[in-house]
Write an enzyme that holds these catalytic residues in place. Sequence first.
Site, PDB file in Angstrom:
ATOM      1  CB  CYS A   2      -0.931   0.094   1.189  1.00 26.85           C
ATOM      2  SG  CYS A   2      -1.896  -1.395   1.454  1.00 26.85           S
ATOM      3  NE  ARG A  27       4.429   1.842  -0.527  1.00 24.54           N
ATOM      4  CZ  ARG A  27       5.593   1.523   0.031  1.00 24.54           C
ATOM      5  NH1 ARG A  27       6.710   1.810  -0.573  1.00 24.54           N
ATOM      6  NH2 ARG A  27       5.629   0.911   1.193  1.00 24.54           N
ATOM      7  CD1 TRP A  75      -0.690  -5.906  -4.013  1.00 28.86           C
ATOM      8  CD2 TRP A  75      -0.456  -6.748  -1.955  1.00 28.86           C
ATOM      9  NE1 TRP A  75      -0.321  -7.223  -4.136  1.00 28.86           N
ATOM     10  CE2 TRP A  75      -0.174  -7.761  -2.880  1.00 28.86           C
ATOM     11  CE3 TRP A  75      -0.379  -7.050  -0.595  1.00 28.86           C
ATOM     12  CZ2 TRP A  75       0.181  -9.056  -2.512  1.00 28.86           C
ATOM     13  CZ3 TRP A  75      -0.029  -8.339  -0.213  1.00 28.86           C
ATOM     14  CH2 TRP A  75       0.253  -9.325  -1.172  1.00 28.86           C
ATOM     15  CG  ASN A 101       2.319   0.265   3.857  1.00 24.19           C
ATOM     16  OD1 ASN A 101       2.052  -0.878   3.498  1.00 24.19           O
ATOM     17  ND2 ASN A 101       3.533   0.769   3.775  1.00 24.19           N
ATOM     18  N   GLY A 102       0.587  -1.850   6.031  1.00 19.61           N
ATOM     19  CA  GLY A 102       1.207  -2.834   6.921  1.00 19.61           C
ATOM     20  C   GLY A 102       0.200  -3.878   7.359  1.00 19.61           C
ATOM     21  CD  GLU A 476      14.352 -12.357 -12.996  1.00 17.29           C
ATOM     22  OE1 GLU A 476      14.032 -12.899 -11.933  1.00 17.29           O
ATOM     23  OE2 GLU A 476      13.853 -11.277 -13.372  1.00 17.29           O
ATOM     24  CE  LYS A 480      10.719 -10.317 -14.091  1.00 14.88           C
ATOM     25  NZ  LYS A 480      11.514  -9.664 -13.093  1.00 14.88           N
ATOM     26  CD  GLU A 483       7.226 -10.602 -12.133  1.00 16.31           C
ATOM     27  OE1 GLU A 483       6.793 -10.270 -11.028  1.00 16.31           O
ATOM     28  OE2 GLU A 483       8.427 -10.496 -12.434  1.00 16.31           O
ATOM     29  CG  HIS A 499      15.358 -37.167 -13.460  1.00 19.10           C
ATOM     30  ND1 HIS A 499      15.667 -38.500 -13.615  1.00 19.10           N
ATOM     31  CD2 HIS A 499      16.490 -36.492 -13.787  1.00 19.10           C
ATOM     32  CE1 HIS A 499      16.932 -38.629 -13.987  1.00 19.10           C
ATOM     33  NE2 HIS A 499      17.454 -37.416 -14.114  1.00 19.10           N
ATOM     34  CE  LYS A 594      10.086  -1.700  -9.305  1.00 16.56           C
ATOM     35  NZ  LYS A 594      10.308  -3.034  -9.894  1.00 16.56           N
TER      36      LYS A 594
HETATM   37  C1  G6P Z   1       8.109  -8.216  -5.199  1.00 12.04           C
HETATM   38  C2  G6P Z   1       8.286  -7.733  -6.616  1.00 12.04           C
HETATM   39  C3  G6P Z   1       9.428  -8.493  -7.278  1.00 12.04           C
HETATM   40  C4  G6P Z   1      10.686  -8.350  -6.433  1.00 12.04           C
HETATM   41  C5  G6P Z   1      10.464  -8.841  -5.005  1.00 12.04           C
HETATM   42  C6  G6P Z   1      11.638  -8.496  -4.109  1.00 12.04           C
HETATM   43  O1  G6P Z   1       7.602  -9.503  -5.175  1.00 12.04           O
HETATM   44  O2  G6P Z   1       7.095  -7.901  -7.351  1.00 12.04           O
HETATM   45  O3  G6P Z   1       9.667  -7.945  -8.556  1.00 12.04           O
HETATM   46  O4  G6P Z   1      11.706  -9.085  -7.024  1.00 12.04           O
HETATM   47  O5  G6P Z   1       9.332  -8.158  -4.454  1.00 12.04           O
HETATM   48  O6  G6P Z   1      11.743  -7.107  -3.996  1.00 12.04           O
HETATM   49  P1  G6P Z   1      13.050  -6.328  -3.615  1.00 12.04           P
HETATM   50  O7  G6P Z   1      12.658  -4.893  -3.652  1.00 12.04           O
HETATM   51  O8  G6P Z   1      13.419  -6.792  -2.231  1.00 12.04           O
HETATM   52  O9  G6P Z   1      14.096  -6.657  -4.600  1.00 12.04           O
END
Ligand code: G6P
Length: 599
Positions: A2, A27, A75, A101-102, A476, A480, A483, A499, A594
């Site tokens: 948030c 956020r 969020w 937020n929290g 990775e 990507k 998501e 396997h 994010k």
């Molecule tokens: C969230 C984001 C990811 C990110 C992860 C860790 O899940 O959507 O993209 O990699 O947090 O975030 P940080 O800011 O600690 O790299």
Amino acid sequence: MCGIVGYIGKLQASDVILKGLHKLEYRGYDSCGISLFNENIDDFILYKDKGRVNHLQDDFNYDFENHLGIGHTRWATHGAPNHINSHPHASVSGRFVVVHNGVIDNYKELTAKYLVGYSFESETDTEVIANLIESFASSYDVDIAIRKTLALLEGSYALLVIDTRNPHIIYAGKNKSPMILGKRADGICLASDLMALVGISDEYYLIEDKTFVKAVKDESGYAFEMYDPVGIEFCPVRNEVHLDTEEINKGGFPHYMLKEICEQPSVVRKIISNYAPDGKFIIDKEVLNLFANKKRIYILAAGTSYHAGLLGKVYFEKISGIPTEVFVASEFAYNKPILEKESVFVLISQSGETADLRACLVDIKKLGYQSLTITNVKTSTLAREATKYLEIFAGTEIAVASTKAYVGQVSVLVIIACVLEQDNKCSLLTEMGRLAVAMEAIIDRRDYIKELIKTRLLKRNAFYIGRGIDYFTCLEASLKLKEISYIQTEGFPAGELKHGTIALIEDGVPVIAIITQKHINKNTRSNIQEVKARGAEVIVISMNDIKESDDDIVLMDVHHILSPILAVIPTQLITYYKALDLGRDIDKPRNLAKSVTVE
Ligand code: G6P
């Protein structure tokens, strides 16, 4: 997560808050709301709804004088994203209005103890806070009622509170979740992040945990007061920031994600110029001291940063010769392994705010370990609270999917590993320059990738396969793709697929193979044959020196240890163009945020 923004001052509060909320949407963005003091009617208004800040901005009326207000972009944690659960939340009588937020861990216990018989409108923990304040305010001054409430809360919070009987004060409190205060001569802004201050204030103050804050308008103007947990007023340190507004614009690109993918060569160059200003990698001595005589490095991270950490292990072990272990932060926090005494912790976090990591940091500090945070945000909580921090210089990353921050993290890990290498033989500086050129070359060919995926990635699921460090790129790449495009994608060690998981391969299932290393080229190619034989639609990403004639994406040769930084780029482009094809909300994919400031 948030985002919260509060403002009191001469400007129109709704303008400041809505602009700030737009910038904080990374956020969380499932619902939002605002409460403002409407001077025309001498009363507070409250607008909130499911949906984005655009809706809050365009579909409600702000055509009235307002100079105090609080806003929120959510969020969801407690309760679905709907109108009722959106913030702000008011106490039963409507007197106190709160944005939060929290996560309050003990909100049920607090309800049972202090709020028996209250009927709540929403499913949120925030409504409990508003009502606790109200219940204490029947016996105490507002300041005390809020401070008593804050003292009872367990968990994380950044809170803004207004007392509708007093349109001259915003109250704030925080623990674990971030909050800063921006000050200008004619007003004060409180927000989750500096981004909300762009264009408002260059002067800001970091708010520490358990601090109680008041932003007040009186006869002499606008001022703030900060109190420590025992109620003693103190003067916080004044900071200045000059945020580049260019950086947070799309700069002609249709999406932030594409802009940020294209910025990656310049991120690598910026890192080189910051970490090798005189033609040699240099790291701050105090940072290096953290590693002196250490027998082990523990890397902690989440999401994309965890994938950078996996590469960090390779670099620390192969280049510096220091045994390294990597953990997902949320697992490490509550399932600690046996720890080597002589060790140091490296925390990797783009935002520097990830709550799972913060929980680890609090713990490892208690155990007496030193730590280094590698982050893109030097003012962040994890940068401030670790023993030392290093910046990745990626510039503000706005798209929820991390691209340039990942490349920045991996590049900085390579540099630390080189500097830690005892014999000082590591000569990757020139190689990093070549890497930036190779990155540009593939970015320049992005239209080719755009066309390629139109006919080759057509199923609901997909696989990335690779061996060794290519496997980490596969992890990775698959994160990507899932998501942003919502295609269910798994990253697999190429030799492990047979396997069990090979059972999922059938006609047309896309398998993207990444091959950047000579010594496993033949092995991965055998695994490609195995999936092809079962009908897979194979796309091969390889390097020029090991390419075969029908490989789909061939990358310029770079030093083999740097290849993950290059090979990730075509996978980011595959994700971007597939998501575009599917009409996805690229910069704000569903259910994500994010900066994840809840555990
Ligand atoms: C969230 C984001 C990811 C990110 C992860 C860790 O899940 O959507 O993209 O990699 O947090 O975030 P940080 O800011 O600690 O790299």
